[in-house]
Design a protein around this motif. Structure first.
Motif, PDB file in Angstrom:
ATOM      1  N   UNK A 129       0.826  -1.205   0.000  1.00  0.00           N
ATOM      2  CA  UNK A 129       0.000   0.000   0.000  1.00  0.00           C
ATOM      3  C   UNK A 129       0.866   1.263   0.000  1.00  0.00           C
ATOM      4  N   UNK A 130       1.920   1.272   0.793  1.00  0.00           N
ATOM      5  CA  UNK A 130       2.809   2.446   0.824  1.00  0.00           C
ATOM      6  C   UNK A 130       3.446   2.678  -0.540  1.00  0.00           C
ATOM      7  N   UNK A 131       3.915   1.600  -1.185  1.00  0.00           N
ATOM      8  CA  UNK A 131       4.523   1.730  -2.518  1.00  0.00           C
ATOM      9  C   UNK A 131       3.506   2.191  -3.554  1.00  0.00           C
ATOM     10  N   UNK A 132       2.216   1.982  -3.271  1.00  0.00           N
ATOM     11  CA  UNK A 132       1.143   2.375  -4.187  1.00  0.00           C
ATOM     12  C   UNK A 132       0.607   3.772  -3.890  1.00  0.00           C
ATOM     13  N   UNK A 133       1.236   4.477  -2.954  1.00  0.00           N
ATOM     14  CA  UNK A 133       0.873   5.861  -2.687  1.00  0.00           C
ATOM     15  C   UNK A 133       0.028   6.085  -1.445  1.00  0.00           C
ATOM     16  N   UNK A 134      -0.379   5.031  -0.752  1.00  0.00           N
ATOM     17  CA  UNK A 134      -1.142   5.202   0.484  1.00  0.00           C
ATOM     18  C   UNK A 134      -0.215   5.692   1.590  1.00  0.00           C
ATOM     19  N   UNK A 135      -0.751   6.575   2.411  1.00  0.00           N
ATOM     20  CA  UNK A 135       0.010   7.172   3.506  1.00  0.00           C
ATOM     21  C   UNK A 135      -0.647   6.788   4.826  1.00  0.00           C
ATOM     22  N   UNK A 136       0.144   6.321   5.799  1.00  0.00           N
ATOM     23  CA  UNK A 136      -0.437   5.997   7.108  1.00  0.00           C
ATOM     24  C   UNK A 136      -1.002   7.242   7.785  1.00  0.00           C
ATOM     25  N   UNK A 137      -2.149   7.088   8.415  1.00  0.00           N
ATOM     26  CA  UNK A 137      -2.756   8.160   9.200  1.00  0.00           C
ATOM     27  C   UNK A 137      -2.397   7.914  10.667  1.00  0.00           C
ATOM     28  N   UNK A 138      -2.645   8.872  11.495  1.00  0.00           N
ATOM     29  CA  UNK A 138      -2.405   8.705  12.931  1.00  0.00           C
ATOM     30  C   UNK A 138      -3.629   8.086  13.582  1.00  0.00           C
ATOM     31  N   UNK A 139      -4.058   6.954  13.062  1.00  0.00           N
ATOM     32  CA  UNK A 139      -5.245   6.302  13.587  1.00  0.00           C
ATOM     33  C   UNK A 139      -5.070   4.797  13.522  1.00  0.00           C
ATOM     34  N   UNK A 140      -5.422   4.139  14.608  1.00  0.00           N
ATOM     35  CA  UNK A 140      -5.420   2.685  14.676  1.00  0.00           C
ATOM     36  C   UNK A 140      -6.816   2.263  15.108  1.00  0.00           C
ATOM     37  N   UNK A 141      -7.366   1.273  14.411  1.00  0.00           N
ATOM     38  CA  UNK A 141      -8.694   0.756  14.752  1.00  0.00           C
ATOM     39  C   UNK A 141      -8.557  -0.723  15.099  1.00  0.00           C
ATOM     40  N   UNK A 142      -9.482  -1.206  15.871  1.00  0.00           N
ATOM     41  CA  UNK A 142      -9.483  -2.621  16.230  1.00  0.00           C
ATOM     42  C   UNK A 142     -10.276  -3.391  15.188  1.00  0.00           C
ATOM     43  N   UNK A 143      -9.646  -4.407  14.615  1.00  0.00           N
ATOM     44  CA  UNK A 143     -10.305  -5.248  13.623  1.00  0.00           C
ATOM     45  C   UNK A 143     -10.540  -6.637  14.174  1.00  0.00           C
ATOM     46  N   UNK A 144     -11.184  -7.463  13.389  1.00  0.00           N
ATOM     47  CA  UNK A 144     -11.493  -8.833  13.815  1.00  0.00           C
ATOM     48  C   UNK A 144     -10.230  -9.630  14.117  1.00  0.00           C
ATOM     49  N   UNK A 145      -9.121  -9.323  13.400  1.00  0.00           N
ATOM     50  CA  UNK A 145      -7.872 -10.053  13.603  1.00  0.00           C
ATOM     51  C   UNK A 145      -6.832  -9.217  14.333  1.00  0.00           C
TER      52      UNK A 145
END
Length: 156
Positions: A129-145
């Motif tokens: 995702x980073x190589x594809x242009x996505x940038x991490x946000x300052x947010x973490x969410x809880x997922x099923x895994x």
């Protein structure tokens, strides 16, 4: 490679789509989003087709869960991104993500951002995702895994 909205014409290819147990730790099969999309017009299943083979599957969600990840009412959520395990490591995911910006703008002309959540343990997906242009946000969410980083891609 072509990105297309799913139609029944792709059902035979979906039936042959293969994910490994390792992949299923971080993503889902196409069947559940396909079923949800029949009753929820904001969920758009997308297929990645290369040489008449279904190499990738994902969903663009324009409303259902976007607010869980971003306050932007013009954001689109990318979810359930996967590559058929028989085609992994051959660049299909990179190709699909390279086409994603323009494809999303055509499908959702008012969209100005794509967001996604990626599991903290899924380092290869984060790198892709980073190589594809996505940038991490300052947010973490809880997922099923477990915990997931939220990432964004500007469509402006």
């Amino acid at each position: 490679m072509l990105l297309k909205e799913y139609t029944y014409a792709y059902s035979a290819l979906i039936a042959q789509y293969q994910l490994t147990e390792a992949q299923l730790r971080f993503t889902g099969t196409p069947e559940i989003p396909l079923k949800l999309s029949r009753s929820n017009p904001s969920i758009h299943p997308i297929v990645g087709i290369e040489n008449e083979r279904l190499t990738n599957f994902f969903v663009l969600d324009e409303r259902k869960d976007v607010a869980l990840y971003a306050d932007n009412e013009h954001a689109v959520l990318l979810r359930t991104f996967s590559t058929d395990h028989r085609y992994q490591g051959k660049g299909y995911a990179k190709k699909a993500l390279r086409l994603l910006h323009d494809f999303t703008k055509k499908l959702f002309p008012t969209a100005d951002e794509i967001i996604l959540a990626v599991n903290k343990k899924n380092i290869s997906a984060q790198t892709l995702y980073k190589k594809s242009g996505f940038v991490p946000m300052d947010k973490i969410v809880e997922g099923a895994a477990g915990p997931q980083y939220v990432m964004t891609l500007s469509l402006l």
